[in-house]
Write a protein that holds these residues in place. Structure first.
Motif, PDB file in Angstrom:
ATOM      1  N   LYS A  47       0.819  -1.191   0.000  1.00 65.11           N
ATOM      2  CA  LYS A  47       0.000   0.000   0.000  1.00 65.11           C
ATOM      3  C   LYS A  47       0.865   1.257   0.000  1.00 65.11           C
ATOM      4  N   GLY A  48       0.505   2.204  -0.835  1.00 62.84           N
ATOM      5  CA  GLY A  48       1.181   3.507  -0.794  1.00 62.84           C
ATOM      6  C   GLY A  48       2.651   3.433  -1.156  1.00 62.84           C
ATOM      7  N   ASN A  49       3.356   4.475  -0.864  1.00 56.16           N
ATOM      8  CA  ASN A  49       4.780   4.572  -1.177  1.00 56.16           C
ATOM      9  C   ASN A  49       5.602   4.271   0.058  1.00 56.16           C
ATOM     10  N   LEU A  50       6.178   3.084   0.071  1.00 56.60           N
ATOM     11  CA  LEU A  50       7.080   2.773   1.166  1.00 56.60           C
ATOM     12  C   LEU A  50       8.473   3.253   0.792  1.00 56.60           C
ATOM     13  N   SER A  51       9.200   3.738   1.764  1.00 57.79           N
ATOM     14  CA  SER A  51      10.610   4.025   1.514  1.00 57.79           C
ATOM     15  C   SER A  51      11.399   3.490   2.709  1.00 57.79           C
ATOM     16  N   TYR A  52      12.705   3.551   2.620  1.00 60.98           N
ATOM     17  CA  TYR A  52      13.563   2.947   3.642  1.00 60.98           C
ATOM     18  C   TYR A  52      14.635   3.921   4.100  1.00 60.98           C
ATOM     19  N   THR A  53      14.976   3.774   5.354  1.00 55.88           N
ATOM     20  CA  THR A  53      16.110   4.505   5.917  1.00 55.88           C
ATOM     21  C   THR A  53      17.134   3.483   6.378  1.00 55.88           C
ATOM     22  N   THR A  70      18.575   7.947   3.313  1.00 52.23           N
ATOM     23  CA  THR A  70      17.177   8.097   3.710  1.00 52.23           C
ATOM     24  C   THR A  70      16.334   8.165   2.436  1.00 52.23           C
ATOM     25  N   ASN A  71      15.028   7.941   2.588  1.00 53.71           N
ATOM     26  CA  ASN A  71      14.138   8.051   1.427  1.00 53.71           C
ATOM     27  C   ASN A  71      14.483   7.116   0.289  1.00 53.71           C
ATOM     28  N   LEU A  72      14.997   5.964   0.631  1.00 55.12           N
ATOM     29  CA  LEU A  72      15.441   5.024  -0.388  1.00 55.12           C
ATOM     30  C   LEU A  72      14.216   4.292  -0.941  1.00 55.12           C
ATOM     31  N   ASN A  73      14.135   4.149  -2.258  1.00 55.35           N
ATOM     32  CA  ASN A  73      12.961   3.466  -2.828  1.00 55.35           C
ATOM     33  C   ASN A  73      13.298   2.093  -3.403  1.00 55.35           C
ATOM     34  N   ARG A  93      14.845   0.488   8.250  1.00 59.99           N
ATOM     35  CA  ARG A  93      13.444   0.493   8.632  1.00 59.99           C
ATOM     36  C   ARG A  93      12.584   1.014   7.487  1.00 59.99           C
ATOM     37  N   THR A  94      11.314   0.657   7.536  1.00 57.13           N
ATOM     38  CA  THR A  94      10.350   1.091   6.540  1.00 57.13           C
ATOM     39  C   THR A  94       9.745   2.428   6.954  1.00 57.13           C
ATOM     40  N   GLU A  95       9.636   3.332   5.999  1.00 56.49           N
ATOM     41  CA  GLU A  95       8.970   4.613   6.253  1.00 56.49           C
ATOM     42  C   GLU A  95       7.692   4.654   5.422  1.00 56.49           C
ATOM     43  N   TRP A  96       6.622   5.118   6.026  1.00 54.64           N
ATOM     44  CA  TRP A  96       5.364   5.258   5.303  1.00 54.64           C
ATOM     45  C   TRP A  96       4.660   6.511   5.804  1.00 54.64           C
TER      46      TRP A  96
END
Ligand code: NAG
Ligand code: NAG
Ligand code: NAG
Length: 184
Positions: A47-53, A70-73, A93-96
């Motif tokens: 769901k949505g745009n996940l990114s990673y740090t 940061t903000n890795l896709n 970690r996952t960022e959402w």
């Protein structure tokens, strides 16, 4: 089908209701000749745009966590620029949106953990003598193509050779075979 639906519902529950963002799965290091990449699998939620740090912390000498990226896709991050002599804790970690997951953690010690690749070998026959030359392996980092021997100290090559069609294999060490050279 049912499993997929259950997965989607579970993902929606995690993200929509509780606000819990699942952490990356299966975080691991792939390292050959000091080219080192932190890899992970996305959480089973689309769901949505996940990114990673990604963060790294040196254990020795002891430091705090710093952002590697940061903000890795994508689900990998090159960490070859870390000093090969260090020991590290890496975490992703996952960022959402404004939420984030727990960290997935991996320990990494380049000198101990990298896989030493094979040397390149060049064989030629001259007046009935077989000449075998070895080179490397060398580091595979952006500004560092030094032979790994520079890092690990002295080493020897082991050579296994046999006559075609024969089962009898002979094991030699480069240091005692005069016709073989492997100094680099
Ligand atoms: C994902 O990001 C792109 C680019 O930033 C944006 O156009 C799109 O609306 C986003 N999608 C969602 C579901 O947030
Ligand atoms: C890492 O990056 C995030 C987002 O850009 C920022 O909020 C945070 O302070 C940074 N952490 C460190 C240790 O630099
Ligand atoms: C991922 O990030 C890179 C660099 O920030 C950007 O060029 C690329 O378009 C992004 N890809 C997607 C699918 O958002």
């Amino acid at each position: 089908m049912a499993a997929a639906l259950r997965g989607a519902l579970w993902g929606c529950l995690l993200l929509c209701v509780s606000g819990i963002v699942p952490k990356p799965r299966n975080a691991r290091i792939s390292s050959v000749n000091f080219r080192s990449v932190l890899l992970w699998d996305p959480p089973g939620v689309r769901k949505g745009n996940l990114s990673y740090t990604v963060q790294a912390k040196s254990i020795f000498p002891k430091q705090n966590f710093n952002n590697v990226t940061t903000n890795l896709n994508v689900t990998e991050c090159d960490v070859s620029s870390l000093s090969v002599y260090g020991a590290y804790v890496l975490r992703v970690r996952t960022e959402w949106e404004d939420e984030h997951s727990d960290w997935a953690v991996v320990r990494f010690k380049p000198m101990a953990d990298t896989v030493i690749g094979p040397p390149s070998v060049n064989v030629k026959s001259e007046s009935g003598t077989l000449h075998v030359d070895f080179t490397g392996p060398a580091a595979d980092r952006e500004h560092d193509k030094w032979s790994l021997k520079q890092y690990y100290g002295s080493w020897i090559y082991r050579i296994l050779y046999w006559k075609k069609g024969s089962n009898k294999k002979i094991l030699s060490r480069s240091s005692i075979l005069l016709a073989l050279s492997g100094t680099k």
